[in-house]
Design an enzyme around this catalytic site. Structure first.
Site, PDB file in Angstrom:
ATOM      1  N   ASP A 103       0.850  -1.193   0.000  1.00 42.26           N
ATOM      2  CA  ASP A 103       0.000   0.000   0.000  1.00 42.26           C
ATOM      3  C   ASP A 103       0.887   1.246   0.000  1.00 42.26           C
ATOM      4  O   ASP A 103       2.052   1.194   0.418  1.00 42.26           O
ATOM      5  CB  ASP A 103      -0.875   0.034   1.267  1.00 42.26           C
ATOM      6  CG  ASP A 103      -1.849  -1.134   1.303  1.00 42.26           C
ATOM      7  OD1 ASP A 103      -2.149  -1.685   0.236  1.00 42.26           O
ATOM      8  OD2 ASP A 103      -2.287  -1.475   2.412  1.00 42.26           O
TER       9      ASP A 103
HETATM   10  N1  URA Z   1      -1.042  -5.948   3.776  1.00 51.12           N
HETATM   11  C1  URA Z   1      -1.572  -4.713   3.813  1.00 51.12           C
HETATM   12  O1  URA Z   1      -2.622  -4.513   4.395  1.00 51.12           O
HETATM   13  N2  URA Z   1      -0.915  -3.718   3.195  1.00 51.12           N
HETATM   14  C2  URA Z   1       0.267  -3.891   2.571  1.00 51.12           C
HETATM   15  O2  URA Z   1       0.825  -2.940   2.048  1.00 51.12           O
HETATM   16  C3  URA Z   1       0.815  -5.174   2.538  1.00 51.12           C
HETATM   17  C4  URA Z   1       0.140  -6.194   3.150  1.00 51.12           C
END
Ligand code: URA
Length: 239
Positions: A103
């Site tokens: 993310d």
């Molecule tokens: N899980 C998440 O919620 N976000 C990420 O960036 C990676 C794994």
């Protein structure tokens, strides 16, 4: 490697176009007209021509990057800086891409390569590549938390996750800290798993992926090339 894979990988033609080009005798290897798309070739050793255009294989590149929050793990974005923008110009080779996504607000380890087949194999669910995250949450993590994750978390929409290994680092009220290892890559998986437990992730950082660890010596936003030894190990498992 198969000729059709080499041509597709180099972006010279699609599978369908290759069939047509073979029928019209427009693909040659060392001057010989090709009959079969599955012919085994070595583009470093042979002169492969597709409708007269020489197939040039890029040098394989592999990088381990420490992503900053605010940067997107995509090849391009109209609004935000991408992980490719963090590479020096000479490392932004054709076909380079991040293996998997974090993310925008997640920090940590991202592998990048221009070896598409290897990258996609690493992401394939059948390989169950482990990913470990350091997590901070907005409330306490109780002694029941590791078992909750180990039993396989189910999201509100019914999506179920494989067992995950949780180590609680701090169960402080208002600020729990933990390390969690998952073997899948569902969208927002870690954040949703903690939400299912009843707390909100306030900070997330990937600290290992597929056997690679994020070194303390690699500052946020920096990256390094994988060593020949590391590439050899990667290829042993995923090539
Ligand atoms: N899980 C998440 O919620 N976000 C990420 O960036 C990676 C794994």
């Amino acid at each position: 490697m198969r000729l059709d894979k080499a041509i597709i990988g180099a972006g010279l033609a699609s599978r369908r176009q290759i069939k047509k080009l073979i029928r019209s005798q427009q693909i040659t290897v060392d001057g010989q007209v090709v009959q079969r798309p599955g012919q085994i070739v070595d583009s470093h050793l042979q002169d492969i021509r597709v409708a007269g255009q020489k197939l040039v294989t890029a040098k394989e590149s592999y990088f381990l990057l420490n992503k900053l929050a605010g940067v997107v793990s995509a090849c391009s974005d109209s609004k935000f800086q991408t992980v490719l923008d963090l590479l020096r110009e000479e490392d932004r080779v054709p076909g380079i891409f991040p293996i998997g996504r974090l993310d925008r607000d997640t920090e940590g380890l991202v592998l990048l390569t221009n070896n598409g087949p290897l990258g996609f194999r690493m992401l394939h669910p059948k390989h169950h590549v482990d990913k470990t995250y350091y997590v901070e949450v907005n409330d306490a993590l109780h002694p029941d938390a590791p078992a909750f994750f180990e039993n396989g978390v189910t999201f509100l929409d019914g999506t179920s996750c494989k067992p995950a290994q949780l180590t609680v680092l701090s169960s402080q009220k208002g600020h729990g800290r933990a390390r969690v290892t998952i073997s899948e890559g569902k969208f927002h998986q870690v954040k949703k798993m903690f939400l299912a437990y009843g707390v909100k992730v306030t900070y997330l950082k990937r600290i290992s992926f597929g056997g690679f660890e994020l070194e303390d010596t690699l500052p946020a936003g920096a990256y390094r090339q994988l060593s020949q030894e590391e590439i050899k190990v990667l290829k042993k498992y995923f090539d």
